[in-house]
Design a protein around this motif. Structure first.
Motif, short mmCIF file in Angstrom:
data_model
loop_
_atom_site.label_atom_id
_atom_site.label_comp_id
_atom_site.label_asym_id
_atom_site.label_seq_id
_atom_site.Cartn_x
_atom_site.Cartn_y
_atom_site.Cartn_z
N GLU A 1 0.84 -1.19 0.00
CA GLU A 1 0.00 0.00 0.00
C GLU A 1 0.87 1.24 0.00
N HIS B 1 -8.58 1.12 -5.13
CA HIS B 1 -8.14 2.51 -4.98
C HIS B 1 -9.10 3.27 -4.08
N SER C 1 -3.24 3.16 -2.74
CA SER C 1 -3.59 1.84 -3.25
C SER C 1 -2.95 0.77 -2.42
#
Length: 276
Positions: free
Chosen positions: A135, A153, A148
């Motif tokens: 992430e 998203h 992300s």
């Protein structure tokens, strides 16, 4: 250390700006004020993720171009084209890379066997190091900033909605193979090179610049893999280039060693600057 242009850039020794390949006769790499240029005597087949000259193409030159770390631009290909015009270089049959790594930290290593020759030329900087699959901040095709996890998203951030996704730092790798190779094996060779780059970063303990996890690359890495494909010479056709093949092992070793060497040179330079 194999930093052939160190004296040219660091000490102003103008006679130290040429490197002639031993594994690919006629392949020459030269250092200039703002760029490193690799040139083959004739156009060859290449697979490239370069910002200028990407894809599958025929090329005879690769340029690794220095930009300031504060460089921000929505159109890097335009900037490369302008640089080529300034240097009176033809804009076709070439690939252009951008780097914020000091060019004296360019590492070159070679390998030669009866089946093929191989040259690897690398600049490695990790100020924007990143881990694939973790992430972190990402950008869509319009330059909008999101977070992300690699799966989905979140909504765009309220700040920096049009921040350019190109940030110089970058590990740029040029691979020149003096031999014959299928297109599939060329893709396999790039995969092996990327694995070797990730291994070098892991062994160097490079973290993702956002989350601290072990980095696998940077956000703007690029590679150009050029193959001579000389049919007039009795070299065997290479059909695989994974880590268990002779070709893959050579690619992995040269990429690992040049990434490691260029990174180490950058760290030593930073230490010297810090203690001045």
């Amino acid at each position: 250390m194999t930093l052939p242009f160190y004296n040219y850039f660091a000490n102003g020794e103008t006679g130290e700006n040429e490197y002639a390949s031993s594994s690919w006769p006629g392949l020459n790499i030269s250092a200039h004020e703002r760029h490193i240029k690799a040139q083959s005597p004739r156009a060859v087949k290449a697979l490239s993720s370069a910002v200028y000259g990407g894809g599958m193409l025929e090329l005879d030159r690769i340029f690794n171009i220095y930009v300031d770390r504060h460089y921000r631009c929505d159109d890097p290909p335009r900037d490369i084209e302008q640089a080529l015009n300034q240097w009176q270089e033809p804009r076709d049959q070439c690939a252009g890379l951008l780097t914020a790594v000091r060019l004296e930290h360019t590492s070159i290593q070679e390998y030669t066997s009866d089946e093929f020759g191989l040259l690897c030329c690398t600049t490695a900087g990790v100020s924007n190091a990143a881990r694939a699959g973790s992430e972190r901040t990402v950008f869509d095709t319009a330059g909008n900033k999101t977070m992300s996890s690699g799966r989905e998203h979140s909504a765009p951030s309220e700040q920096n909605l049009t921040m350019p996704p190109y940030v110089p730092g970058t590990i740029n790798i040029m691979l020149w193979l003096n031999g014959r190779m299928t297109t599939g094996a060329m893709v396999n060779a790039v995969q092996t090179a990327v694995e070797a780059k990730a291994a070098a970063l892991a062994d160097a303990g490079v973290p993702d610049s956002e989350n601290g996890l072990p980095a696998t690359g940077t956000t703007t890495d690029a590679i150009v893999f050029a193959v001579r494909q000389a049919v007039e010479e009795p070299q065997p056709m290479i059909t695989y280039a994974g880590t268990a093949t002779t070709a893959g092992a050579a690619i992995g070793r040269l990429v690992y060693d040049t990434v490691t060497e260029s990174l180490r040179a950058g760290l030593l330079w930073k230490e010297r600057v810090r203690h001045k």
